[in-house]
Scaffold this motif. Structure first.
Motif, PDB file in Angstrom:
ATOM      1  N   ARG A  52      -2.637   7.096  10.309  1.00 19.66           N
ATOM      2  CA  ARG A  52      -3.871   6.936   9.544  1.00 19.66           C
ATOM      3  C   ARG A  52      -3.625   6.157   8.262  1.00 19.66           C
ATOM      4  O   ARG A  52      -4.424   5.299   7.882  1.00 19.66           O
ATOM      5  CB  ARG A  52      -4.456   8.312   9.214  1.00 19.66           C
ATOM      6  CG  ARG A  52      -5.072   9.020  10.402  1.00 19.66           C
ATOM      7  CD  ARG A  52      -5.623  10.359   9.992  1.00 19.66           C
ATOM      8  NE  ARG A  52      -6.188  11.081  11.139  1.00 19.66           N
ATOM      9  CZ  ARG A  52      -6.662  12.310  11.066  1.00 19.66           C
ATOM     10  NH1 ARG A  52      -6.638  12.969   9.916  1.00 19.66           N
ATOM     11  NH2 ARG A  52      -7.152  12.897  12.140  1.00 19.66           N
ATOM     12  N   VAL A  54      -1.265   3.999   7.717  1.00 17.77           N
ATOM     13  CA  VAL A  54      -1.014   2.588   8.061  1.00 17.77           C
ATOM     14  C   VAL A  54      -2.326   1.864   8.339  1.00 17.77           C
ATOM     15  O   VAL A  54      -2.539   0.723   7.906  1.00 17.77           O
ATOM     16  CB  VAL A  54      -0.069   2.505   9.275  1.00 17.77           C
ATOM     17  CG1 VAL A  54       0.062   1.055   9.748  1.00 17.77           C
ATOM     18  CG2 VAL A  54       1.293   3.055   8.923  1.00 17.77           C
ATOM     19  N   GLY A  55      -3.254   2.544   9.070  1.00 18.91           N
ATOM     20  CA  GLY A  55      -4.547   1.929   9.348  1.00 18.91           C
ATOM     21  C   GLY A  55      -5.340   1.651   8.087  1.00 18.91           C
ATOM     22  O   GLY A  55      -5.963   0.590   7.951  1.00 18.91           O
ATOM     23  N   VAL A  57      -4.125   1.156   5.085  1.00 17.71           N
ATOM     24  CA  VAL A  57      -3.463   0.062   4.349  1.00 17.71           C
ATOM     25  C   VAL A  57      -3.800  -1.286   4.979  1.00 17.71           C
ATOM     26  O   VAL A  57      -4.047  -2.276   4.276  1.00 17.71           O
ATOM     27  CB  VAL A  57      -1.942   0.296   4.319  1.00 17.71           C
ATOM     28  CG1 VAL A  57      -1.231  -0.923   3.749  1.00 17.71           C
ATOM     29  CG2 VAL A  57      -1.612   1.525   3.482  1.00 17.71           C
ATOM     30  N   LEU A  58      -3.841  -1.351   6.321  1.00 14.13           N
ATOM     31  CA  LEU A  58      -4.143  -2.614   6.979  1.00 14.13           C
ATOM     32  C   LEU A  58      -5.606  -3.023   6.809  1.00 14.13           C
ATOM     33  O   LEU A  58      -5.923  -4.210   6.759  1.00 14.13           O
ATOM     34  CB  LEU A  58      -3.810  -2.510   8.473  1.00 14.13           C
ATOM     35  CG  LEU A  58      -2.322  -2.359   8.825  1.00 14.13           C
ATOM     36  CD1 LEU A  58      -2.147  -2.169  10.316  1.00 14.13           C
ATOM     37  CD2 LEU A  58      -1.526  -3.571   8.348  1.00 14.13           C
ATOM     38  N   LEU A  59      -6.509  -2.028   6.735  1.00 11.17           N
ATOM     39  CA  LEU A  59      -7.925  -2.338   6.577  1.00 11.17           C
ATOM     40  C   LEU A  59      -8.321  -2.600   5.134  1.00 11.17           C
ATOM     41  O   LEU A  59      -9.387  -3.166   4.885  1.00 11.17           O
ATOM     42  CB  LEU A  59      -8.774  -1.180   7.121  1.00 11.17           C
ATOM     43  CG  LEU A  59      -8.854  -1.045   8.643  1.00 11.17           C
ATOM     44  CD1 LEU A  59      -9.632   0.215   9.008  1.00 11.17           C
ATOM     45  CD2 LEU A  59      -9.493  -2.257   9.274  1.00 11.17           C
ATOM     46  N   PRO A  61      -7.372  -4.744   2.692  1.00 11.67           N
ATOM     47  CA  PRO A  61      -7.711  -6.112   2.239  1.00 11.67           C
ATOM     48  C   PRO A  61      -9.058  -6.595   2.780  1.00 11.67           C
ATOM     49  O   PRO A  61      -9.861  -7.163   2.037  1.00 11.67           O
ATOM     50  CB  PRO A  61      -6.550  -6.959   2.787  1.00 11.67           C
ATOM     51  CG  PRO A  61      -5.429  -5.999   2.975  1.00 11.67           C
ATOM     52  CD  PRO A  61      -6.065  -4.712   3.375  1.00 11.67           C
TER      53      PRO A  61
END
Length: 339
Positions: A52, A54-55, A57-59, A61
């Motif tokens: 969660r 990681v998701g 952090v990726l979303l 930006p």
């Protein structure tokens, strides 16, 4: 004798050799504690906090970019609509003063009604033409791929280029439209299409229909691809006419996609700016003034940030209400189909 006992045969028994030997009925000996049932230890589930995180952090930006280009301007416009602000002067809170001014402004209401009529009128014509083009392009014929590509050309042309092109076609003195009408003896003289308050807005609507009908045709064509061929074949076997097949079989299947396409088109047509701004600038006599051009002139010509933001807020609220109405109708339709 001990060796012969190995080959002793009992009645009804056939000795098996090798790997096909009959299983022994003798129970295997168990050592103390070996026959006790094993305790099943529940396996611990892996923590989902890592994926969660990681998701997120990726979303982050992409979410920050969306908030920066969409949410912040809306909130800023709402804040400015409650202030008396200018480009060179400061701003002070006025509360609902701009709302009262807006409700009593005849220019705003004329632009609002004109924009609503333009949006729904052009969308209705574009949807009807789009369905017709899509039904033709859905058939199998030689050169269908080229025809589909050619239909999209008007939609691919920039709107400013379309505006200038229609400005030349419907020019009141040297336009092609006037030349053809006079040569065919349909009119006695040249018509000032863009200079007459009665014909200016329909001319702009015609330009919008020419440009955006391919968009509707593309969406309807995509919806037609989802209709099972078996339905049409069954209707044909039952003796249904092409019109009856479309009305009773095809249209109910593509209706949800058609409504969504119409919603997208209405919202896009409601904020039309470039066509009236380039062709007429909102004239003559404000007959082509839309909410977008009216708000633009108030903001950048009148330098009224507060009142111009209130006009933009009114347009935003109208689009939200239109979208809510479509969503309500679609939800009722889906419930009726499920029930």
């Amino acid at each position: 004798m001990g060796h012969l006992a190995f080959f002793h045969r009992t009645p009804g028994h056939t000795p098996l050799r090798g790997k096909h030997r009959a299983p022994s009925l003798e129970q295997p000996r168990l050592t103390p504690g070996e026959g006790a049932p094993r305790r099943l230890v529940p396996r611990r589930e892996s923590s989902s906090a890592g994926p969660r995180l990681v998701g997120i952090v990726l979303l982050a930006p992409a979410l920050a970019a969306v908030l920066a280009v969409s949410l912040y301007p809306v909130l800023r416009t709402l804040w400015l609509s409650l202030h008396d602000a200018g480009f060179s002067t400061g701003s002070h809170f006025t509360g609902t003063a701009n709302v009262s001014r807006l409700l009593g402004d005849d220019l705003f209401w004329n632009a609002w009604w004109r924009t609503v009529a333009f949006a729904f009128g052009t969308t209705l014509v574009e949807t009807a033409l789009g369905i017709g083009f899509a039904l033709v392009l859905h058939q199998s014929f030689r050169g269908r791929g080229w025809a589909r590509a050619a239909v999209l050309i008007p939609w691919a042309i920039p709107t400013v280029v379309t505006s200038r092109m229609f400005g030349w076609i419907f020019d009141g003195q040297s336009g092609v439209a006037n030349y053809l009408l006079t040569r065919l003896h349909l009119t006695d003289g040249y018509i000032n299409f863009l200079g007459d308050p009665h014909t200016a807005l329909p001319t702009i609507g015609l330009a919008d229909i020419w440009k955006t009908t391919p968009f509707m045709a593309l969406l309807v064509l995509a919806a037609l691809q989802t209709v099972p061929r078996e339905l049409g074949e069954s209707a044909k076997i039952d003796g249904a006419s092409p019109w009856c097949t479309f009305r009773c079989v095809t249209l109910p299947v593509i209706a949800p996609a058609l409504l969504i396409a119409a919603l997208i088109r209405v919202l896009d047509a409601f904020r039309v700016f470039d066509l009236p701004y380039v062709l007429t600038g909102g004239g003559p006599a404000d007959s082509t003034e839309t909410l977008s051009t009216f708000g633009y002139k108030t903001l950048f010509s009148g330098l009224e940030l507060g009142y111009g933001s209130m006009i933009a807020t009114a347009a935003f609220v109208t689009e939200v209400l239109i979208a809510a109405g479509f969503a309500y109708y679609l939800s009722r339709r889906y419930r009726a189909l499920e029930g």
